[in-house]
Write an enzyme that holds these catalytic residues in place. Structure first.
Site, PDB file in Angstrom:
ATOM      1  N   LYS A  15       0.834  -1.204   0.000  1.00 35.25           N
ATOM      2  CA  LYS A  15       0.000   0.000   0.000  1.00 35.25           C
ATOM      3  C   LYS A  15       0.868   1.252   0.000  1.00 35.25           C
ATOM      4  CE  LYS A  15      -3.654   0.117   2.776  1.00 35.25           C
ATOM      5  NZ  LYS A  15      -4.429  -0.091   4.033  1.00 35.25           N
ATOM      6  N   ASN A  38       5.715  -0.859  10.417  1.00 31.06           N
ATOM      7  CA  ASN A  38       4.707  -0.732  11.466  1.00 31.06           C
ATOM      8  C   ASN A  38       5.264   0.186  12.557  1.00 31.06           C
ATOM      9  OD1 ASN A  38       2.972  -1.012  13.606  1.00 31.06           O
ATOM     10  ND2 ASN A  38       2.760  -3.237  13.406  1.00 31.06           N
ATOM     11  N   ASN A  72      -5.904   2.740  13.251  1.00 27.61           N
ATOM     12  CA  ASN A  72      -6.103   2.065  14.530  1.00 27.61           C
ATOM     13  C   ASN A  72      -5.579   2.920  15.668  1.00 27.61           C
ATOM     14  OD1 ASN A  72      -3.214   0.938  15.354  1.00 27.61           O
ATOM     15  ND2 ASN A  72      -3.451   0.682  13.131  1.00 27.61           N
ATOM     16  N   CYS A 114      -4.010  16.645  23.498  1.00 29.70           N
ATOM     17  CA  CYS A 114      -3.324  15.621  22.715  1.00 29.70           C
ATOM     18  C   CYS A 114      -4.228  14.391  22.635  1.00 29.70           C
ATOM     19  CB  CYS A 114      -1.951  15.288  23.307  1.00 29.70           C
ATOM     20  SG  CYS A 114      -1.949  14.031  24.603  1.00 29.70           S
ATOM     21  N   CYS A 138     -19.053  -2.630   7.241  1.00 32.77           N
ATOM     22  CA  CYS A 138     -18.936  -2.931   5.812  1.00 32.77           C
ATOM     23  C   CYS A 138     -17.839  -2.057   5.248  1.00 32.77           C
ATOM     24  CB  CYS A 138     -20.254  -2.662   5.094  1.00 32.77           C
ATOM     25  SG  CYS A 138     -20.096  -2.811   3.309  1.00 32.77           S
ATOM     26  N   CYS A 191      -3.047  14.598  32.032  1.00 37.70           N
ATOM     27  CA  CYS A 191      -2.789  13.670  30.925  1.00 37.70           C
ATOM     28  C   CYS A 191      -1.741  12.633  31.331  1.00 37.70           C
ATOM     29  CB  CYS A 191      -2.303  14.457  29.702  1.00 37.70           C
ATOM     30  SG  CYS A 191      -1.998  13.415  28.257  1.00 37.70           S
TER      31      CYS A 191
END
Lengths: 233, 233
Positions: A15, A38, A72, A114, A138, A191
């Site tokens: 890709k 990755n 993700n 953030c 879908c 945070c």
């Protein structure tokens, strides 16, 4: 961008390489560097950091902006961690799995929330997202939502880099009822990301200012006048 | 769509033929018919009407929808005249010359305002638009605005044809401050177009209903949940 960007003749390419080829075809004057890796793997993190820190036009300093188009939560958190540590401004984007909503978000470390400032349920619950089963998804549906969200992302990028208009901190888009949500998200002083808290303290001492350039004339009148005028679309 | 759609290797082709070629390349399963003609010329109007009236998949009846992507007032009025007479639903779209605002509009003759219902100054003043000099126009700027407006147009088209979500009557977009204007425009009972007035009377007797299919569940919660979940963009 899988549903927008790839064509049948690219089957077999990674890709990353197919996307790079397409971008070079569209504009041969832009230098494209591709890395097929990755970013959530620990061993790849140093190279990812290095490219943000030294990847400008002369390989001598920070890139101007990082655009997140990942799919993700883990990859988003990786980008967030790197950008908080490096004090790198970035923009996050996403479309929901059912493809009827999406958002873009500008993240200026210390100045705006953030990605870790508002921990989602999935993080608070310590669930591995890859184990989640999702109903009613879908993946072939509605590239239009992605096209619109990508348009917002690039529009906000042009405004940021070329210094025109008002740069939005957050645009949410719900396609079913054409509902648009414009927000400003302040950082969370509690945070979990220590670099985010550090950038917040720095920002209090030396506020980061983003230039805005919105004409003070009555834009409504200009708008109406043009609506009925000579169009170029 | 001149700034989005054409590529250097297409120099020499007519815009119509180049666009048709590109669309066939993107999806060879779609049948594309192209007509390279000025629809505002009187001699071309009958063919334009005929194609709307009989151009469905079997060449036996109305097309499902007409999308207007023209760049001048005269061509919009021509489409409006044809669609009012034929009682044909259509969608109008446009981007201002300075490329920082745009709109889409659904026109259902008799039910919503037609393009002649709110006559712009240029019409009321009887000015030939081709004689107007325009300041500060840069035709090379901001294809992003066109991409976003085209996204709205196709999204609304999919909702209309596939019967999901709420179909917007009018979406206005101002890129400088990310202002979105959602309107419903009623027809003008004094509209200059006699077929518009005729369709309004018909609509009062037999209202045109557009199906809406917006889930009644709390979409806000679904939205938030997905915002932080697994993205596909």
């Amino acid at each position: 961008m899988n549903r927008l960007f790839y064509q049948p003749h690219q089957a077999g390419l990674s890709k990353v390489e197919a996307a790079a080829d397409t971008l070079r075809f569209i504009n041969p004057d832009v230098i494209i560097e591709s890395y097929n890796m990755n970013i959530t793997k620990v061993e790849n993190f140093p190279l990812f950091m290095e490219k943000i820190r030294t990847g400008n036009k002369n390989n001598s300093g920070h890139v101007d902006l990082v655009l997140s188009c990942v799919d993700n939560f883990g990859a988003r958190m990786t980008i967030n961690t790197a950008c908080n540590e490096l004090d790198q401004t970035w923009m996050e984007s996403g479309v929901s799995e059912n493809a009827v909503s999406g958002h873009i978000q500008l993240i200026v470390p210390g100045k705006t929330a953030c990605f870790a400032c508002a921990p989602p349920l999935i993080l608070a619950s310590n669930i591995d997202e890859s184990t989640l089963k999702r109903e009613g998804v879908c993946a072939a549906s509605l590239p239009t939502t992605m096209g619109i969200v990508a348009g917002f992302l690039v529009q906000n990028t042009l405004k940021y880099l070329l210094k025109f208009g008002r740069i939005s901190n957050y645009i949410g888009y719900n396609a079913l009822d054409d509902h648009f949500l414009i927000l400003t998200l302040k950082p969370n002083e509690d945070c979990d990301d220590s670099y985010c808290r550090k950038r917040q303290l720095e920002h209090q001492l030396h506020p980061v200012v983003i230039e805005e350039n919105v004409p003070t004339i009555n834009t409504e009148v200009v708008h109406e006048s043009n609506e009925w005028g000579n169009y170029i679309l």
